[in-house]
Design an enzyme around this catalytic site. Structure first.
Site, mmCIF file in Angstrom:
data_model
loop_
_atom_site.group_PDB
_atom_site.id
_atom_site.type_symbol
_atom_site.label_atom_id
_atom_site.label_comp_id
_atom_site.label_asym_id
_atom_site.label_seq_id
_atom_site.Cartn_x
_atom_site.Cartn_y
_atom_site.Cartn_z
ATOM 1 C CB SER A 177 29.845 37.175 38.213
ATOM 2 O OG SER A 177 30.932 37.577 37.412
ATOM 3 N N GLY A 178 31.653 34.313 37.573
ATOM 4 C CA GLY A 178 32.845 33.530 37.894
ATOM 5 C C GLY A 178 34.042 34.349 38.350
ATOM 6 C CG HIS A 179 34.917 38.581 37.068
ATOM 7 N ND1 HIS A 179 35.406 39.736 37.615
ATOM 8 C CD2 HIS A 179 33.654 38.846 36.687
ATOM 9 C CE1 HIS A 179 34.460 40.672 37.553
ATOM 10 N NE2 HIS A 179 33.392 40.157 36.990
ATOM 11 C CB THR A 231 26.210 42.355 33.531
ATOM 12 O OG1 THR A 231 27.074 43.027 34.456
ATOM 13 C CG2 THR A 231 25.312 43.368 32.849
ATOM 14 C CG ASN A 290 28.328 45.855 44.674
ATOM 15 O OD1 ASN A 290 27.138 45.723 44.978
ATOM 16 N ND2 ASN A 290 28.762 46.869 43.956
ATOM 17 C CB CYS A 349 34.502 59.981 37.812
ATOM 18 S SG CYS A 349 35.173 61.611 37.906
HETATM 19 N N1 PLP Z 1 26.171 42.165 40.660
HETATM 20 C C1 PLP Z 1 27.018 42.515 41.621
HETATM 21 C C2 PLP Z 1 26.551 42.578 43.030
HETATM 22 C C3 PLP Z 1 28.348 42.820 41.310
HETATM 23 O O1 PLP Z 1 29.191 43.187 42.284
HETATM 24 C C4 PLP Z 1 28.767 42.763 39.954
HETATM 25 C C5 PLP Z 1 30.147 43.126 39.583
HETATM 26 O O2 PLP Z 1 30.770 43.931 40.220
HETATM 27 C C6 PLP Z 1 27.830 42.355 38.990
HETATM 28 C C7 PLP Z 1 26.548 42.071 39.381
HETATM 29 C C8 PLP Z 1 28.222 42.249 37.544
HETATM 30 O O3 PLP Z 1 28.981 41.087 37.303
HETATM 31 P P1 PLP Z 1 29.908 40.991 36.000
HETATM 32 O O4 PLP Z 1 31.133 41.782 36.275
HETATM 33 O O5 PLP Z 1 30.198 39.526 35.843
HETATM 34 O O6 PLP Z 1 29.106 41.503 34.864
#
Ligand code: PLP
Length: 392
Positions: free
Chosen positions: A203-205, A75, A155, A329
């Protein structure tokens, strides 16, 4: 609640941390107490951890390590890319930004904020498979367009965009091209040079690092205004003492993901296809959303006619199976997934879709258990729906 079975099919929400990554995070926490900005040996050792991680994140996307800026999330990487580029472009008068309706909220909400600051934003439609056609992008670009942002992989449905072609369109109009690669990094081979892009968020996680760490790749020469002000960390591009242990974990996760990219994509893709075929065969009135030919290997998004996805999600959770839905929701009612709506689906279909996302630890027995469990739950929920309908 039955807790005997625990099946995790929500890797797009977050991925478990591999042992090697957890070990490195713990080692750095224990053995590297320095601040990477300090001149003394403690500081230099901490800085070496950052340098090593920068190398391996750079290698994952075929970028120069010096162009990688660590952030606290995907993000934040998106915020820095979009706000930083928009602010730098303001003096040129090119305040028009183009994006798609299927982006993550981290992009869409940031662009809304930029609109309030005087930018104009065009949100492009995508086809039923979720792909943005390059000629649709070309038609939306004006002389004022300074920035284009299109995600690499979605996603919810996993659809992969033709990023190289889209970036070529942006380049031919001298617009900066950003891609949110949060759902692609660590899953797909990525080369920022071959793609011809300017900015990439990850994003690492999503691929095995601790949560709360990400990166923005900034092509050398692209001007961005730092959004976090303070110290001179990250070459003045992101102030704030770096999260050294998590970044070290991100480095290991990036190295492992790169080493295992092809084998994982093949094995996970086979399991995903097995799951999808199994559900289509076992459950009537279901449909797969997204582009079957251009998808990340770990994701399938399936609509179950006549069912609110949230109810099915809860029923599966009670059986120990974790999946997710794009519906959110809001004020007590279920908002349909904005992604499926942007792909042109009805509110009903956008509310009855579940995302199954697999990962390196997913086992064939787990997939079989999901296929065996679903028909019973779907039949029950459809039965309840009919009864509720009769009462009304
Ligand atoms: N962009 C996409 C396509 C995502 O799927 C996500 C998280 O689900 C993010 C950005 C945000 O990443 P973070 O959770 O590291 O803030």
């Amino acid at each position: 609640m039955r807790t005997a079975v625990r099946i995790y099919l929500d890797y797009n929400a977050t991925a478990p941390v591999p042992t090697e990554v957890a070990a490195e995070v713990a080692r750095v926490l224990r053995e590297e107490p320095g601040n990477p900005s300090s001149v003394h040996a403690f500081g230099q050792r901490a800085k070496a951890c950052l340098d090593e991680a920068r190398q391996s994140v750079g290698a994952l996307i075929e970028a120069e390590p010096s162009e990688v800026v660590f952030t606290a999330s995907g993000t934040e990487a998106n915020n820095l890319a979009l706000r930083g580029a928009a602010e730098a472009l303001a003096v040129t008068g090119r305040r028009h930004i183009v994006t798609t309706g299927i982006e993550h909220e981290a992009v869409l909400a940031t662009l809304k904020a930029l609109e309030r600051q005087g930018c104009t934003v065009t949100i492009l439609p995508v086809g039923e498979t979720g792909v943005l056609a390059p000629d649709v992008l070309a038609a939306a670009i004006t002389p004022e367009t300074g920035l284009v942002s299109v995600m690499t992989a979605n996603n919810e449905v996993g659809t992969i965009q033709p990023i190289a072609d889209l970036a070529a369109v942006a380049r031919s109009h001298r617009a900066i091209f950003h891609t949110d690669a949060v759902q692609a990094a660590g899953k797909l081979p990525l080369s920022v040079r071959l793609l011809g892009i300017d900015l990439l968020s990850l994003s690492g996680h999503k691929f095995g690092s601790p949560k709360g760490v990400g990166a923005l790749w900034i092509r050398r020469g692209v001007r961005l205004i730092a959004q976090m002000t303070g110290g001179r960390q990250e070459r003045n591009r992101r102030a704030g003492t770096e999260n050294v242990s998590s970044i070290a974990g991100l480095g290991v996760a990036a190295r492992l993901a790169r080493e295992r990219l092809v084998t994982h994509a093949t094995s996970i893709g086979a399991l995903r296809d097995h799951l999808e075929r199994g559900i289509l065969a076992a459950v009537p009135h279901v449909a797969v959303n997204g582009d079957p030919a251009r998808r990340v290997a770990n994701t399938t998004n399936i609509s179950f006619d006549g069912i609110e996805a949230e109810s099915l999600l809860i029923a599966l959770d009670l059986e120990g199976i974790a999946v997710s839905t794009g519906s959110a929701c809001s004020s007590g009612s279920l908002e349909p997934s904005h992604v499926l709506k942007a792909m042109g689906f009805s509110n009903a279909r956008s509310r009855n879709s579940l995302r199954f996302s697999l990962g390196p630890s997913t086992k064939a027995e787990e997939v079989d258990a999901v296929i065996a469990t679903l028909p019973r739950l779907v039949t029950k929920l459809r039965g309840l729906g009919r009864t509720a309908g009769a009462v009304r």
